[in-house]
Motif scaffolding. Structure first.
Motif, mmCIF file in Angstrom:
data_model
loop_
_atom_site.group_PDB
_atom_site.id
_atom_site.type_symbol
_atom_site.label_atom_id
_atom_site.label_comp_id
_atom_site.label_asym_id
_atom_site.label_seq_id
_atom_site.Cartn_x
_atom_site.Cartn_y
_atom_site.Cartn_z
ATOM 1 N N GLU A 57 0.853 -1.195 0.000
ATOM 2 C CA GLU A 57 0.000 0.000 0.000
ATOM 3 C C GLU A 57 0.880 1.233 0.000
ATOM 4 O O GLU A 57 2.095 1.144 0.184
ATOM 5 C CB GLU A 57 -0.914 0.001 1.233
ATOM 6 N N SER A 58 0.274 2.395 -0.212
ATOM 7 C CA SER A 58 1.034 3.641 -0.145
ATOM 8 C C SER A 58 1.059 4.122 1.300
ATOM 9 O O SER A 58 0.180 3.800 2.092
ATOM 10 C CB SER A 58 0.402 4.709 -1.044
ATOM 11 N N ALA A 59 2.068 4.892 1.627
ATOM 12 C CA ALA A 59 2.216 5.388 2.996
ATOM 13 C C ALA A 59 2.048 6.902 3.026
ATOM 14 O O ALA A 59 2.358 7.606 2.059
ATOM 15 C CB ALA A 59 3.584 5.012 3.544
ATOM 16 N N ALA A 60 1.555 7.391 4.132
ATOM 17 C CA ALA A 60 1.451 8.843 4.331
ATOM 18 C C ALA A 60 2.847 9.442 4.345
ATOM 19 O O ALA A 60 3.761 8.892 4.971
ATOM 20 C CB ALA A 60 0.737 9.127 5.649
ATOM 21 N N ARG A 61 3.009 10.578 3.644
ATOM 22 C CA ARG A 61 4.316 11.224 3.607
ATOM 23 C C ARG A 61 4.262 12.695 3.984
ATOM 24 O O ARG A 61 5.235 13.231 4.510
ATOM 25 C CB ARG A 61 4.933 11.075 2.211
#
Length: 597
Positions: A134-138
């Motif tokens: 999944e994508s991660a908060a950045r």
């Protein structure tokens, strides 16, 4: 390479071969000039050609000037507790959180410490994103809300908090030797950078901040284990370069400044150089003769371990082949003196191996952390291979030998060579030491018949007989004050070059030989010839009479008996003794067996 830190918890770890994963591509380089930079942060690019980054010319050039700055983490206990007790009500915005965390701080140092502690304790590493699920908060506000991110988000959040309080801070992108680092990998500038961290300007210098690895690490099951670490707060540049290499905006020369070293290293040198774990770096444990992580072996090689500031009390090694099988018979570790050790590797077969080194400075710690790992490339082996006995700990005296009463244990070589098959070791003692000994062969089998131990008031003498050529482990056990049982006092590795022609075991000795301080000169074999004249020579300072097959013999001089006895056709010959000639009974000391014709 990977931006997650790897776990180095203990001796039960197996080799993990993890494919290199990249999350979010190349981190965006940002300079702490004003708050608008972080609020209006542009999308992170996935290439080293990211033109949206702040030019290097906009930054303050760092200094590699050395200083004597030393941290005492106890002095941060109040600000640390303040950060750990942060209420949820102030976590709605970057400014609000920064104001709360810095409120009791007496300096910029305490402010960034508060930021570091809060992030490491509240932001979890998103392992699913790292491994591609999944994508991660950045963005800083997203990381703040989700309480989860990868290295990019950790570094951006720390940067944003510093900007909020007008503290100079940089977010640095580059290469790392993290979770998915594979030994022997040589990086090039064509590789994408995959990690991000920070530098903060504090106490007149730029200093490293690594909140991602300070928060915890990934274990061998790809699970994030939260565990706060002080090591990554203002880490010394010479330690940081072992696993962090800055590379920003395709600027090779400009990026070198952010190593913060007087003599920056090249990417090739970084790739080749051995990475030791934070434990080794904290304790001052170094590997002075083998600075590269790949070691080439022609039949045999040695890897010394030295201690600059702390004493390693326990050390162990594990050698794995490419099938992740333990090769116990191919590696040993020998204690050279009180704090230095040498690992010797002698593979049975050519090929690649992984060597893992574990150790601790805490004698009570049973699970030792990893200190480092090497790739061993063996190109040739011994024509006559002789395996080592199974023993994954170090050879040499235990750290409590002095307490046990041994006087010169540290002067005894932990590795000894026997040229004849007949071995003798004398150890001085400061008091009467109750001890025993055992021989272990390479297959782990042991034999008490081929070892004899004699004890005097001020020494212990161990005699051993080796039937075959090869390596043996000699273990000496003794009582430790306050304990009723015997435990290991020292282990000695012995290479016997020629098997003894005398295949008879030692005479059977009774515990009374130690009590009476007996010394047997001859015969030193259990099996004696039948119908023959056999000479018996022995001494004791306390025995008054000896009896051989019931016949009484007197001393020839102050402490010695020299007696010749005619043996029968078969049976046993028992030697017993009296410390009081008026005593009605005698005590058994030796037993011999008459070989029948």
């Amino acid at each position: 390479m990977g931006c997650g830190s790897s776990s180095s918890s203990g001796t039960e770890q197996s080799i993990e071969k993890v494919q290199t994963k990249e999350v979010g591509g190349n981190p965006n380089y940002a300079t702490a000039v004003n708050k608008s930079q972080i609020v209006k942060s542009s999308k992170v690019k996935t290439s080293n050609n990211d033109k949206t980054r702040t030019p290097i010319s906009d930054k303050v050039k760092p200094s590699a000037k050395s200083d004597d700055f030393k941290l005492d983490f106890d002095e941060f206990k109040d600000i640390d507790e303040h950060a750990r007790q942060t209420p949820k009500s102030v976590e709605n915005s970057i400014d609000e959180l920064a104001d709360y965390l810095s409120k009791p701080a007496k300096s910029e140092l305490e402010t960034i410490r508060s930021f570091y502690v809060w992030i490491c304790n509240n932001i979890s590493y998103n392992a699913t994103a790292y491994f591609g699920g999944e994508s991660a908060a950045r963005e800083p506000i997203d990381v703040l809300k989700s309480k989860s991110s990868v290295c990019e988000g950790y570094a951006r959040l720390f940067h944003a908090l510093c900007v909020a309080k007008d503290i100079k801070c940089q977010k640095i992108s580059g290469f790392s030797k993290g979770y998915s680092h594979q030994l022997g990998t040589i990086l090039s500038y064509q590789n994408k950078t995959e990690h991000a961290w920070n530098v903060a300007f504090v106490l007149g210098k730029w200093r490293f901040i690594e909140t991602t690895w300070g928060a915890g690490s990934l274990d061998d099951k790809k699970t994030f284990i939260k565990k706060f670490s002080n090591f990554y707060f203002l880490t010394r540049p010479e330690h940081f370069i072992e696993d962090h290499f800055p590379y920003i905006n395709n600027d090779i020369e400009g990026s070198k400044d952010w190593q913060l070293l007087k003599r920056p290293v090249s990417l090739e040198e970084f790739s080749k150089t051995l990475k030791t774990t934070k434990f080794a770096r904290e304790w001052g444990i170094v590997f002075p003769s083998n600075k590269y992580e790949v070691v080439k072996v022609d039949r045999e090689t040695s890897i010394p371990i030295a201690s600059k500031q702390n004493t390693l009390t326990k050390v162990s090694v594990s050698l794995y082949n490419t099938s992740t099988e333990l090769c116990k018979e191919s590696v040993v570790i020998v204690k050279d003196n009180f704090s230095n050790y040498t690992i010797t590797i002698k593979p049975r077969e050519t090929g690649k191996y992984i060597l893992k080194v574990y150790g601790t400075i805490d004698q009570s710690q049973n699970v030792m952390p990893n200190l480092t790992e090497y790739m061993i490339e063996c190109t040739s082996t011994e024509a006559e291979y002789m395996p080592y006995p199974e023993h994954n700990r170090f050879y040499g005296p235990s750290n409590d030998c002095k307490i046990r009463g041994f006087e010169n244990s540290n002067s005894i070589s932990a590795f000894q060579i026997c040229k004849t098959g007949e071995f003798e070791l004398k150890i001085k003692t400061e008091k009467t030491v109750k001890c025993s000994a055992q021989i272990y062969e390479t297959d782990g089998s042991r034999s008490s018949d081929f070892i004899m131990i004699e004890q005097l008031d001020n020494s212990v003498c161990v005699k051993a007989r080796f039937i075959n050529k090869g390596y043996y482990k000699l273990t000496i056990f003794s009582e430790l004050e306050g304990h009723d049982t015997y435990s290991e006092a020292m282990n000695i590795l012995i290479l016997n070059k020629i098997g003894t022609k005398n295949t008879s075991p030692f005479p059977k000795t009774y515990p009374s030989t130690k009590e009476f301080n007996c010394h047997l000169v001859e015969p030193l074999v259990r099996n004696i010839p039948s119908n023959s004249n056999v000479r018996f020579v022995m001494s004791s300072p306390v025995i008054e009479q000896i009896l051989i097959d019931g016949k009484v013999y007197k001393k020839e001089n102050n402490e010695t008996w020299d007696v010749t006895v005619k043996t029968g056709g078969s049976g046993e010959v028992k030697v017993s003794a009296k410390t009081d000639i008026n005593a009605k009974s005698s005590t058994s000391i030796y037993l011999f067996v008459v070989d029948s014709e």
